[in-house]
Design a protein around this motif. Structure first.
Motif, PDB file in Angstrom:
ATOM      1  N   ALA A  36       0.800  -1.198  -0.058  1.00 35.43           N
ATOM      2  CA  ALA A  36       0.046  -0.010   0.113  1.00 35.43           C
ATOM      3  C   ALA A  36       0.884   1.172  -0.003  1.00 35.43           C
ATOM      4  O   ALA A  36       0.372   2.387  -0.698  1.00 35.43           O
ATOM      5  N   ASP A  37       1.962   1.250   0.819  1.00 33.34           N
ATOM      6  CA  ASP A  37       2.907   2.367   0.795  1.00 33.34           C
ATOM      7  C   ASP A  37       3.261   2.626  -0.580  1.00 33.34           C
ATOM      8  O   ASP A  37       3.423   3.719  -0.892  1.00 33.34           O
ATOM      9  N   LEU A  38       3.881   1.573  -1.160  1.00 33.94           N
ATOM     10  CA  LEU A  38       4.447   1.881  -2.572  1.00 33.94           C
ATOM     11  C   LEU A  38       3.423   2.208  -3.650  1.00 33.94           C
ATOM     12  O   LEU A  38       3.734   3.128  -4.331  1.00 33.94           O
ATOM     13  N   ALA A  39       2.091   1.641  -3.581  1.00 33.58           N
ATOM     14  CA  ALA A  39       0.886   2.006  -4.387  1.00 33.58           C
ATOM     15  C   ALA A  39       0.602   3.667  -4.462  1.00 33.58           C
ATOM     16  O   ALA A  39       0.532   4.399  -5.021  1.00 33.58           O
ATOM     17  N   HIS A  40       0.704   4.193  -2.925  1.00 34.87           N
ATOM     18  CA  HIS A  40       0.429   5.464  -2.681  1.00 34.87           C
ATOM     19  C   HIS A  40       1.621   6.293  -2.928  1.00 34.87           C
ATOM     20  O   HIS A  40       1.469   7.449  -3.523  1.00 34.87           O
ATOM     21  N   TYR A  41       2.715   5.771  -3.039  1.00 41.56           N
ATOM     22  CA  TYR A  41       4.173   6.529  -3.328  1.00 41.56           C
ATOM     23  C   TYR A  41       3.827   6.945  -4.958  1.00 41.56           C
ATOM     24  O   TYR A  41       4.101   8.166  -5.371  1.00 41.56           O
ATOM     25  N   TRP A  42       3.399   6.147  -5.758  1.00 38.71           N
ATOM     26  CA  TRP A  42       3.621   6.563  -7.135  1.00 38.71           C
ATOM     27  C   TRP A  42       2.162   7.429  -7.426  1.00 38.71           C
ATOM     28  O   TRP A  42       2.305   8.073  -8.207  1.00 38.71           O
ATOM     29  N   ALA A  43       1.035   7.073  -6.901  1.00 39.79           N
ATOM     30  CA  ALA A  43      -0.232   7.998  -6.974  1.00 39.79           C
ATOM     31  C   ALA A  43       0.390   9.320  -6.524  1.00 39.79           C
ATOM     32  O   ALA A  43      -0.096  10.410  -7.226  1.00 39.79           O
ATOM     33  N   GLN A  44       1.078   9.535  -5.486  1.00 43.59           N
ATOM     34  CA  GLN A  44       1.673  10.896  -5.064  1.00 43.59           C
ATOM     35  C   GLN A  44       2.513  11.557  -5.867  1.00 43.59           C
ATOM     36  O   GLN A  44       2.305  12.747  -6.260  1.00 43.59           O
ATOM     37  N   LEU A  45       3.387  10.846  -6.608  1.00 47.36           N
ATOM     38  CA  LEU A  45       4.323  11.340  -7.405  1.00 47.36           C
ATOM     39  C   LEU A  45       3.437  11.826  -8.852  1.00 47.36           C
ATOM     40  O   LEU A  45       3.861  12.929  -9.307  1.00 47.36           O
ATOM     41  N   ASP A  46       2.351  11.136  -9.259  1.00 49.95           N
ATOM     42  CA  ASP A  46       1.675  11.629 -10.222  1.00 49.95           C
ATOM     43  C   ASP A  46       2.349  11.829 -11.632  1.00 49.95           C
ATOM     44  O   ASP A  46       3.361  11.139 -11.896  1.00 49.95           O
ATOM     45  N   GLU A  47       2.311  12.982 -12.094  1.00 44.03           N
ATOM     46  CA  GLU A  47       2.862  13.528 -13.415  1.00 44.03           C
ATOM     47  C   GLU A  47       4.491  13.533 -13.431  1.00 44.03           C
ATOM     48  O   GLU A  47       5.209  13.100 -14.289  1.00 44.03           O
ATOM     49  N   VAL A  48       4.812  13.947 -11.884  1.00 41.11           N
ATOM     50  CA  VAL A  48       6.588  13.835 -11.877  1.00 41.11           C
ATOM     51  C   VAL A  48       6.857  12.345 -11.928  1.00 41.11           C
ATOM     52  O   VAL A  48       7.954  12.191 -12.782  1.00 41.11           O
ATOM     53  N   GLY A  49       6.119  11.314 -11.577  1.00 36.30           N
ATOM     54  CA  GLY A  49       6.391   9.948 -11.747  1.00 36.30           C
ATOM     55  C   GLY A  49       6.690   9.388 -12.925  1.00 36.30           C
ATOM     56  O   GLY A  49       7.195   8.645 -13.522  1.00 36.30           O
ATOM     57  N   LEU A  50       5.470   9.918 -13.626  1.00 39.19           N
ATOM     58  CA  LEU A  50       4.959   9.365 -15.020  1.00 39.19           C
ATOM     59  C   LEU A  50       6.085   9.615 -15.978  1.00 39.19           C
ATOM     60  O   LEU A  50       6.096   9.115 -17.121  1.00 39.19           O
ATOM     61  N   ARG A  51       6.587  10.944 -15.957  1.00 39.16           N
ATOM     62  CA  ARG A  51       7.387  11.468 -16.662  1.00 39.16           C
ATOM     63  C   ARG A  51       8.517  10.502 -17.588  1.00 39.16           C
ATOM     64  O   ARG A  51       8.600  10.782 -18.913  1.00 39.16           O
ATOM     65  N   GLY A  52       8.981   9.952 -16.825  1.00 41.33           N
ATOM     66  CA  GLY A  52       9.991   8.690 -17.513  1.00 41.33           C
ATOM     67  C   GLY A  52       9.455   7.509 -18.111  1.00 41.33           C
ATOM     68  O   GLY A  52      10.265   7.059 -18.559  1.00 41.33           O
ATOM     69  N   TYR A  53       8.239   7.338 -18.011  1.00 41.16           N
ATOM     70  CA  TYR A  53       7.508   6.302 -18.627  1.00 41.16           C
ATOM     71  C   TYR A  53       6.388   6.375 -19.547  1.00 41.16           C
ATOM     72  O   TYR A  53       6.145   5.490 -20.228  1.00 41.16           O
ATOM     73  N   ARG A  54       6.145   7.616 -19.774  1.00 43.37           N
ATOM     74  CA  ARG A  54       4.966   7.919 -20.547  1.00 43.37           C
ATOM     75  C   ARG A  54       5.083   7.384 -21.974  1.00 43.37           C
ATOM     76  O   ARG A  54       6.144   7.750 -22.663  1.00 43.37           O
ATOM     77  N   SER A  55       4.233   6.729 -22.505  1.00 33.94           N
ATOM     78  CA  SER A  55       4.238   5.980 -23.797  1.00 33.94           C
ATOM     79  C   SER A  55       5.408   5.179 -24.081  1.00 33.94           C
ATOM     80  O   SER A  55       5.626   5.128 -25.388  1.00 33.94           O
ATOM     81  N   ARG A  56       6.201   4.540 -23.216  1.00 34.90           N
ATOM     82  CA  ARG A  56       7.103   3.945 -23.446  1.00 34.90           C
ATOM     83  C   ARG A  56       6.924   2.399 -23.198  1.00 34.90           C
ATOM     84  O   ARG A  56       6.247   2.183 -22.088  1.00 34.90           O
ATOM     85  N   PRO A  57       7.346   1.486 -23.814  1.00 38.69           N
ATOM     86  CA  PRO A  57       7.381   0.309 -23.361  1.00 38.69           C
ATOM     87  C   PRO A  57       8.140  -0.005 -22.012  1.00 38.69           C
ATOM     88  O   PRO A  57       9.369   0.705 -21.747  1.00 38.69           O
ATOM     89  N   VAL A  58       7.489  -0.663 -21.071  1.00 37.65           N
ATOM     90  CA  VAL A  58       8.148  -0.704 -19.685  1.00 37.65           C
ATOM     91  C   VAL A  58       8.295  -2.182 -19.073  1.00 37.65           C
ATOM     92  O   VAL A  58       7.128  -2.876 -19.242  1.00 37.65           O
ATOM     93  N   HIS A  59       9.469  -2.791 -18.762  1.00 40.79           N
ATOM     94  CA  HIS A  59       9.579  -3.940 -18.454  1.00 40.79           C
ATOM     95  C   HIS A  59       9.408  -3.920 -16.653  1.00 40.79           C
ATOM     96  O   HIS A  59       9.864  -3.077 -16.185  1.00 40.79           O
TER      97      HIS A  59
END
Length: 337
Positions: A36-59
């Motif tokens: 749960a902590d990790l899920a909330h971490y990404w949710a709080q990062l929001d667009e800042v967290g998404l920046r490096g992954y948006r529309s990219r294939p991700v392993h």
């Protein structure tokens, strides 16, 4: 030992409600951080967290039982998934095809957490340009006998070289002992040419600071120097993405930073517990990373000079076919006289 006692929860992320089962499963026992902590971490990062992954294939590097359990990489996402989860088609060096996660909002990363993912590894391509990277990656990998101060010095030399060839580098800690420098480029070159530029960069760094940096692929030749892992630019090779946690005891993250802060950073400074607060206080160091795409012409000119001097291509990873102009793919100590 992890005990699961709580029913599934919903985590709001990217305008969606993402179901997270077993939310109290402990992923990092030493610091007590849960799924749960990790899920909330990404949710709080929001667009800042998404920046490096948006529309990219991700392993996905998954640890379903936490970092104390077995981890494994997953390239192909399962057919059973929410209908909003986007995927994109990728082809590996041996022609094997699969459909990888392709985040379009931060909910995709929270869904990855639901799958037990701790590390997210994005490709250097976008879904609409699968064969032409828009990023060259400089992976500064410390050899045994080196310390983080050596990695800092290698990063400073990298910054200087990139500036000399007209490129902007965006540094981040690896989350472990190294530093990655991301270089946004125009998607004009294929994987072979981008790797060719990366080999030239590694060799030029070795020429400039030979006692500090090495471009030697074989470990027995590196000594106590920082290895510039040019082969991270091969098709299907990835590095841990920005803000991604690592399976370390303290839940360190691969943290972007500004060049002005290079002398002050430490690899364990930012973790899942404090990274969001750090961003709120200091901002996103990579906020402008997508604003400018550079050219590889300067590095490719260095590559041409090496080839004209008779220097062969560096060895490719063993999973790749023998490439034209490649040096012998045999460690020096195993070569016949």
């Amino acid at each position: 030992m992890s005990f699961v006692t709580t029913a599934a929860i919903e985590v709001k992320a990217g305008g969606r409600a993402v179901r997270v089962s077993s939310p109290d499963r402990v992923l990092w026992p030493q610091v007590g951080l849960t799924k749960a902590d990790l899920a909330h971490y990404w949710a709080q990062l929001d667009e800042v967290g998404l920046r490096g992954y948006r529309s990219r294939p991700v392993h996905l590097h998954r640890f379903p039982k936490g970092i104390g359990g077995e981890g494994f990489f997953q390239k192909r996402i399962p057919d059973r998934r929410p209908d909003w989860v986007r995927r994109t088609h990728i082809v590996g060096p041996n022609g094997t095809a699969s459909d990888a996660l392709c985040p379009t909002d931060v909910a995709h990363l929270v869904w990855g957490v639901q799958m037990g993912t701790i590390e997210f590894h994005p490709w250097p391509t976008r879904s609409w340009e699968p064969d032409r990277p828009d990023e060259l990656r400089v992976d500064l990998d410390p050899s045994p006998g080196t310390v983080f101060a050596d990695v800092r010095r290698a990063a400073a030399a990298t910054h200087e070289l990139l500036t000399d060839v007209g490129l902007a580098g965006w540094p981040k800690t690896s989350g472990k002992r190294g530093i990655h420098v991301l270089v946004r480029i125009a998607p004009r070159w294929d994987f072979v040419e981008v790797r060719r530029a990366a080999v030239a960069l590694a060799r030029e760094l070795e020429r400039r600071v030979p006692t500090l940096v090495t471009a030697a692929w074989w470990k027995e030749e590196r000594g106590e120097r920082i290895f510039v892992d040019f082969n991270q630019n091969c098709r299907d090779r990835t590095v841990c993405g920005a803000w991604s946690p690592r399976p370390t005891p303290t839940a360190t993250v691969s943290a972007p930073f500004c060049w002005d802060d290079l002398e002050h950073i430490e690899p364990g400074d930012l973790t899942v517990s404090n990274a969001v607060a750090h961003i709120h206080e200091h901002g996103d160091p990579h906020k402008m990373i997508d604003d400018t795409a550079g050219s590889l012409e300067g590095l490719l000119e260095l590559a041409k000079r090496n080839e004209a001097a008779g220097i062969p291509d560096a060895p490719w990873p063993p999973t790749f076919p023998k490439m034209p102009g490649e040096a012998r793919r045999v460690a020096p100590s195993r070569r016949a006289n």
